[in-house]
Design a protein around this motif. Structure first.
Motif, short mmCIF file in Angstrom:
data_model
loop_
_atom_site.label_atom_id
_atom_site.label_comp_id
_atom_site.label_asym_id
_atom_site.label_seq_id
_atom_site.Cartn_x
_atom_site.Cartn_y
_atom_site.Cartn_z
N SER A 108 0.83 -1.20 0.00
CA SER A 108 0.00 0.00 0.00
C SER A 108 0.87 1.26 0.00
O SER A 108 2.04 1.22 0.37
CB SER A 108 -0.91 0.03 1.23
OG SER A 108 -0.16 0.30 2.40
N GLU B 246 1.01 5.29 -8.39
CA GLU B 246 0.40 3.96 -8.44
C GLU B 246 1.46 2.87 -8.28
O GLU B 246 2.50 2.91 -8.93
CB GLU B 246 -0.34 3.75 -9.76
CG GLU B 246 -1.02 2.40 -9.86
CD GLU B 246 -1.88 2.24 -11.10
OE1 GLU B 246 -2.58 1.21 -11.21
OE2 GLU B 246 -1.85 3.16 -11.96
N ASP C 224 -5.51 -6.44 -2.35
CA ASP C 224 -6.29 -5.24 -2.05
C ASP C 224 -5.66 -4.07 -2.81
O ASP C 224 -4.75 -3.41 -2.32
CB ASP C 224 -6.32 -4.95 -0.56
CG ASP C 224 -7.11 -3.69 -0.21
OD1 ASP C 224 -7.80 -3.16 -1.10
OD2 ASP C 224 -7.02 -3.24 0.95
N ARG C 225 -6.15 -3.81 -4.01
CA ARG C 225 -5.58 -2.76 -4.84
C ARG C 225 -6.16 -1.38 -4.51
O ARG C 225 -5.76 -0.38 -5.09
CB ARG C 225 -5.81 -3.07 -6.32
CG ARG C 225 -5.05 -4.31 -6.81
CD ARG C 225 -5.06 -4.40 -8.33
NE ARG C 225 -4.35 -3.29 -8.93
CZ ARG C 225 -3.04 -3.26 -9.15
NH1 ARG C 225 -2.29 -4.30 -8.81
NH2 ARG C 225 -2.47 -2.22 -9.71
N SER C 226 -7.08 -1.33 -3.55
CA SER C 226 -7.71 -0.04 -3.22
C SER C 226 -6.70 0.95 -2.64
O SER C 226 -6.92 2.16 -2.71
CB SER C 226 -8.86 -0.25 -2.23
OG SER C 226 -8.37 -0.72 -0.98
N ASN C 227 -5.62 0.44 -2.05
CA ASN C 227 -4.62 1.33 -1.46
C ASN C 227 -3.33 1.38 -2.29
O ASN C 227 -2.28 1.76 -1.79
CB ASN C 227 -4.30 0.93 -0.01
CG ASN C 227 -3.97 -0.56 0.10
OD1 ASN C 227 -3.54 -1.19 -0.86
ND2 ASN C 227 -4.18 -1.11 1.29
#
Length: 610
Positions: A505, A589, A600-603
């Motif tokens: 993250s 990114e 978990d690519r949201s972070n």
């Protein structure tokens, strides 16, 4: 050409024996089958004679052998039946159907007699396995001949094998004969047939099948009497006269570890010679609803063959057959059985997958009970690329569905390590995602780790070094290490032997005005390490990619202008300090390629505020 293949096959066994005598680590057993079968299409029973010459290339003395009797799985109370009725998510093709079979619907394989070098031997049937106590031990480097008389009954089509499938194909004859179990450096692999796939001994097959003359056959091996059987196999211009009620089909299959056939009186048989010289056979029902799809499939199959030749290695046999039958799609030696009443896209898709198995299983024969992810996963990876090219699909991320499948399993709480025996998964769905999706992600993610070019080289070298053998996971990763120069044992260990997850993250971003730098604090939240790629997007639309090596790889991926200090795995955080003000940055990114299987690519993305 067949004679050349047979000579090459014999040379292979000689080489293996020579290697064993020179104390190298690798050896494998060999077996030659000669079988004659008389098939009764009225009661779906057959009588067989089998002569099996088994060569012990191991350093061990063998006092027993085991055979697989697969058709015994299709009986009420079998392990396949009970497992299907007790697992929480049974395969709908099986369900409780086996428990309801009548005596004339079950499958069976009965051994009437068995002799070793002319001497009768003791044996015992244990479900789908025949346990044999040899009359005389087989010493290292010696061969023995086992003569068997057997009788079989083809079950109602339930799983892979069977008669009269849902699309009306009469006979899908897979795993239909007493088959010697594999013995390798781990010992015997006499696994019962519960639901998963197979591990077999390399050898040559000489098979004669006598059956009603109206039935058209296809399958493994080369037909030795094409001008007697006809049905499109005969030499051009030959008039075929079939006398009597039956016809004997004679097949020879060199250097394979399986023999499969299918038969139906209403098959259409088409042939197409590919540009590499391989003859492609297509056998499908005379059904006007599917004819166009099957005719259009033929050029696509050639395209698939040529794709695999280019991206894996040359297909070594003279023919490959695509046959309607079975219960979905399943690979066999030199052929596949697929259900054929599909949309054209689905027909090409299943053909792409099963044909890829000709390489990733029938030429690179991993143990599917222990390493099913190598077979199914590698096939899913390469067939996805092949299907996209052949069908002119251009998805932005071709493995999106595959990655989503893996991530759903990883976050479900039901994932088991890929070292789990294929029959020991708690859920069928967990097995399927682990074998197909997670196995494919292993390969695609390796492309992220070492680069696409080095991955392509790895696949080709792996094929060239390990075809006609039984490679293990370590054999594959060692090839990748030799090709790339990177240390990769950590990747094999964490991905396949644990359920550790990749989760990185962007913890925070700050600006050091005095130094005119941007400070990006990264965090490893999962236990599995990875090299990290961070992309910065600037206000003018330009992008810059920064590479953070993983220390335990002892290597840097080529092609990066900017390489940062390496990240030791034990450190949960990493400070990336770059000489650019954050006011010039619009987005940060982690892994813009999306090939790193972050759960978990949201972070992973930070959009900078104006």
């Amino acid at each position: 050409m067949f004679k050349q293949l047979l000579i090459l096959s014999l040379c292979l066994w000689s080489t293996l024996n020579f290697a064993q005598r020179n104390n190298t680590n690798y050896w494998q057993q060999s077996v030659n089958y000669t079988m004659e079968v008389d098939f009764d299409v009225e009661n779906y029973q057959y009588d067989g004679e089998q002569e099996l010459v088994y060569t012990n290339n191991s350093p061990d003395t063998l006092t027993q052998v085991f055979y697989h009797l697969y058709f015994n799985a299709f009986q009420p109370g079998s392990e396949m039946d009970v497992r299907s009725r007790t697992i929480k998510d049974p395969d709908p093709r099986v369900g409780d159907r086996i428990s309801k079979l009548k005596d004339d619907e079950i499958g069976f394989m009965k051994v009437n007699s068995l002799y070793q070098d002319g001497q009768e031997v003791a044996y015992e049937v244990a479900g789908t396995v025949l346990e044999v106590k040899l009359a005389n031990p087989i010493l290292p480097g010696e061969s023995t001949t086992l003569d068997m008389n057997f009788k079989g009954q083809v079950p109602v089509q339930i799983r892979r094998s069977g008669r009269n499938n849902a699309e009306g194909v009469a006979l899908s004859m897979t795993q239909w004969y007493p088959k010697l179990a594999e013995y390798d450096f781990e010992g015997w692999h006499a696994d019962p047939y519960i639901g998963r796939e197979f591990h077999s001994v390399w050898g040559n097959f000489d098979v004669k099948i006598t059956i009603d003359k109206d039935y058209i056959l296809g399958g493994s091996g080369y037909i030795q009497n094409p001008n007697e059987v006809g049905y499109g196999y005969q030499d051009e211009g030959t008039k075929v006269k079939r006398k009597g009620k039956t016809l004997t089909w004679h097949f020879v299959a060199p250097n394979v570890h399986d023999f499969t056939w299918a038969a139906d009186p209403d098959y259409i048989h088409d042939k197409r010679v590919a540009s590499d010289g391989t003859t492609l056979h297509f056998l499908y029902k005379d059904n006007k609803k599917i004819k166009d799809n099957w005719e259009n499939l033929q050029s696509k199959t050639e395209d698939l063959l040529l794709f695999f030749n280019k991206h894996i290695g040359q297909y070594p046999y003279e023919q490959y057959s695509v046959m309607q039958g079975g219960d979905g799609g399943m690979e066999y030696a030199m052929c596949t059985l697929i259900t054929g009443e599909r949309s054209f896209g689905s027909l090409v898709g299943v053909t792409a997958h099963e044909m890829a198995h000709a390489w990733f299983q029938h030429l690179l024969a991993t143990d599917e009970a222990q390493h099913e992810w190598m077979d199914e996963g590698f096939t899913t990876y390469i067939s996805t690329l092949a299907e996209n090219e052949v069908m002119n699909n251009n998805p932005e991320f071709p493995f999106d569905r595959t990655y989503r499948g893996y991530v759903s399993l990883a976050n479900s709480g039901f994932e088991q390590p890929q070292t789990t025996h294929a029959d020991r998964y708690q859920y069928n769905q967990a097995y399927g995602i682990s074998a197909y999706s997670k196995g494919a992600v292993f390969m695609a993610q390796l492309g992220y780790i070492i680069g696409e070019d080095l991955l392509d080289q790895t696949i080709k070298r792996y094929y060239n070094e390990w075809k006609f053998k039984h490679p293990t996971p370590n054999d594959f990763i060692r090839v990748a290490e030799k090709v790339s120069g990177a240390e990769l044992s950590w990747y094999l260990n964490d991905w396949t032997r644990t359920t550790n997850k990749v989760d990185y993250s962007i913890a925070s971003v700050s600006n050091d005005v005095t130094q005119n730098t941007i400070v990006i604090n990264l965090e490893r939240k999962g236990l599995m390490p990875m090299p990290i790629e961070v992309e910065l997007t600037y206000k003018d639309g330009s992008k810059q990619l920064f590479y953070i090596p993983l220390r335990i790889m002892r290597w840097e991926k080529p092609g990066f202008e900017t390489v940062e200090e390496d990240w030791p795995w034990a450190y949960p955080t990493y400070k990336l300090e770059l000489p650019v003000t954050n006011y010039a940055v619009t987005k940060i990114e982690i892994d813009p390629s999306q090939l790193m299987a972050d759960v978990d690519r949201s972070n992973n993305v930070k959009v900078m505020e104006e």
